[in-house]
Design an enzyme around this catalytic site. Structure first.
Site, PDB file in Angstrom:
ATOM      1  CB  CYS A 162     -10.332 -27.833  11.100  1.00 15.96           C
ATOM      2  SG  CYS A 162     -10.998 -26.198  11.513  1.00 15.96           S
TER       3      CYS A 162
ATOM      4  CG  ASP B 199      -0.238  -0.044   2.513  1.00 16.09           C
ATOM      5  OD1 ASP B 199       0.975   0.229   2.549  1.00 16.09           O
ATOM      6  OD2 ASP B 199      -0.878  -0.356   3.532  1.00 16.09           O
ATOM      7  CB  SER B 200       0.296   4.619  -1.143  1.00 23.53           C
ATOM      8  OG  SER B 200      -0.853   5.067  -0.420  1.00 23.53           O
TER       9      SER B 200
ATOM     10  CB  CYS C 245      -7.388 -25.366   7.753  1.00 19.12           C
ATOM     11  SG  CYS C 245      -7.988 -25.245   9.453  1.00 19.12           S
TER      12      CYS C 245
ATOM     13  CG  HIS D  13     -10.072 -21.953  11.211  1.00 18.93           C
ATOM     14  ND1 HIS D  13     -10.657 -23.001  10.519  1.00 18.93           N
ATOM     15  CD2 HIS D  13     -11.066 -21.047  11.415  1.00 18.93           C
ATOM     16  CE1 HIS D  13     -11.940 -22.745  10.333  1.00 18.93           C
ATOM     17  NE2 HIS D  13     -12.212 -21.566  10.868  1.00 18.93           N
TER      18      HIS D  13
ATOM     19  N   GLY E 281      -0.971   5.844   2.661  1.00 19.79           N
ATOM     20  CA  GLY E 281      -1.999   6.868   2.817  1.00 19.79           C
ATOM     21  C   GLY E 281      -2.958   6.589   3.960  1.00 19.79           C
TER      22      GLY E 281
ATOM     23  CB  CYS F  47     -12.532 -26.619   8.212  1.00 25.20           C
ATOM     24  SG  CYS F  47     -11.134 -25.517   7.820  1.00 25.20           S
TER      25      CYS F  47
ATOM     26  N   GLY G 224     -11.148   4.464   0.926  1.00 25.38           N
ATOM     27  CA  GLY G 224     -12.092   5.279   1.666  1.00 25.38           C
ATOM     28  C   GLY G 224     -13.417   4.617   1.948  1.00 25.38           C
TER      29      GLY G 224
ATOM     30  CG  ASP H  38      -5.965  -5.194   2.148  1.00 23.46           C
ATOM     31  OD1 ASP H  38      -5.503  -4.902   3.272  1.00 23.46           O
ATOM     32  OD2 ASP H  38      -6.563  -4.366   1.431  1.00 23.46           O
TER      33      ASP H  38
ATOM     34  CG  ASP I 176      -5.040   6.986  -1.074  1.00 27.49           C
ATOM     35  OD1 ASP I 176      -4.018   6.530  -0.507  1.00 27.49           O
ATOM     36  OD2 ASP I 176      -6.182   6.560  -0.837  1.00 27.49           O
TER      37      ASP I 176
END
Length: 369
Positions: free
Chosen positions: A309, A93-94, A306, A335, A96, A304, A216, A266, A147
């Site tokens: 689990c 990311d920037s 993973c 998880h 901002g 699940c 935003g 994200d 930004d």
């Protein structure tokens, strides 16, 4: 090649898209969720574990890495991929949003932002050009234009000035950026005003970035308002460029945003929740450290696949949290990330089969939010 994005399929009953995002470090299927590795690490997770849960791209934070250890050091180490031992794609990311979150510790001007470090109070200045220079030193696959992320709520006049400033900064970012394999995304602003959102998208579209963040949002506005802004933006956004909704990671928002044409996401939500003993399931969140799970020997979520689990019970994970054992945080994190990444796989398959609307109904029928 810095970046190539291909739309493979668009849903017949919504704006949802199935795509391929190709960077210098791999091919990522979209829609995609990116775990957040703020300080060149996804908290408690090794790169091998991230690969095991299916992560194809992660996010790191320009502001934090600028302050510590310094982007010059990362460059000297061979770039962010080599420094952190992660060979798949990285988006930075920037800075901002982090500057926005500093509140009274920062001062915004046409030239950039003066701020004091949250670490030691030292004074710094980041201009659009400086943000780009930092990200080029980091060597991420995707960099974001600098930004201003305005607060919510805010007056129309302030949001308009902020979006105009973001546009002027975006032009400066693009003029400075010259990394051979790094793609630079612009960021659409405009608050909760549809006409400002569309104007921002139109202006940034003229700059022909290879992709666009939507900033935003998810900063305090009600979810229906966020969905309204995405619907307003859809016709104004380039059809052949990836769209990245920044800072969104709850299952309900992921599904609703994909339906409205978003390709990338994200959020710190799954890792932050995990550190507090909250885990994600198809029925909603569970606070696994609570007393009702003391003798619950079922996995966090039945079925699940993973690592957590398939090996451990809710009772054991609760025990780890009560005993303040770090393994509890790690297992909950594994998880939560696996849950969201698998959810995105299911969303992509639903788009492929043109049944995302049906998938949404089935998911929300059992999801408590």
């Amino acid at each position: 090649m810095a970046l190539k994005f291909t739309v493979l399929k668009t849903a017949s009953d919504s704006a949802a898209r199935l795509g391929l995002l190709e960077t210098a470090h791999g091919v990522v299927e979209t829609p995609v969720f990116m775990p957040v590795g703020t300080q060149a690490t996804v908290k408690t997770m090794t790169p091998q574990e991230l690969e095991a849960v299916g992560a194809g791209m992660i996010l790191s934070n320009t502001y934090h890495l600028y302050l510590r250890p310094g982007s010059d050091l990362v460059k000297e180490a061979g770039g962010l991929h080599r420094f952190m031992g992660w060979q798949r794609s990285i988006l930075t990311d920037s800075g901002g949003f982090q500057v926005f979150s500093l509140g009274k510790l920062r001062k915004i001007s046409e030239e950039g932002v003066e701020f004091r470090s949250h670490l030691d109070g030292s004074k710094h200045f980041i201009s659009p050009e400086k943000s780009i220079e930092i990200q080029m030193e980091l060597g991420s696959d995707i960099a974001m234009a600098f930004d201003e992320c305005p607060p919510c709520p805010a007056e129309y006049s302030y949001i308009k000035e902020s979006a105009d400033l973001t546009y002027r900064w975006a032009k400066r970012c693009k003029a400075r950026h010259d990394h051979p394999y790094q793609a630079l995304f612009g960021i659409v602003q405009g608050g909760v005003f549809p006409e400002l959102r569309r104007q921002s998208a139109s202006q940034l579209g003229e700059l022909d970035f290879p992709g666009y963040g939507i900033g935003g949002l998810s900063v305090g506005e009600p979810k229906p308002v966020m969905y309204e802004m995405l619907e307003a933006l859809d016709p104004a956004m380039p059809r052949d460029k990836p769209r990245y909704l920044m800072g969104v990671g709850s299952p309900d928002c992921l599904i609703e945003a994909v339906l409205r044409g978003v390709d990338m996401f994200d959020s710190v939500l799954p890792t932050r929740n995990a550190r507090h003993g909250t885990v994600m399931t198809r029925h909603g969140n569970l606070t696994v450290r609570d007393r009702p799970f003391a003798r619950d020997f079922a996995p966090i979520e039945t079925g699940c696949p993973c690592y957590t689990c398939t090996h451990f019970s809710r009772a054991y994970i609760r025990h780890l949290f009560k005993a303040r054992e770090v393994l509890g945080l790690r297992l909950a994190t594994i998880h939560n990330l696996a849950f969201l990444i698998r959810l995105m796989e299911e969303i992509r398959e639903a788009i492929r089969q043109d049944r995302l609307g049906q998938f949404r109904e089935q998911f929300f029928a059992g999801y408590a939010g």
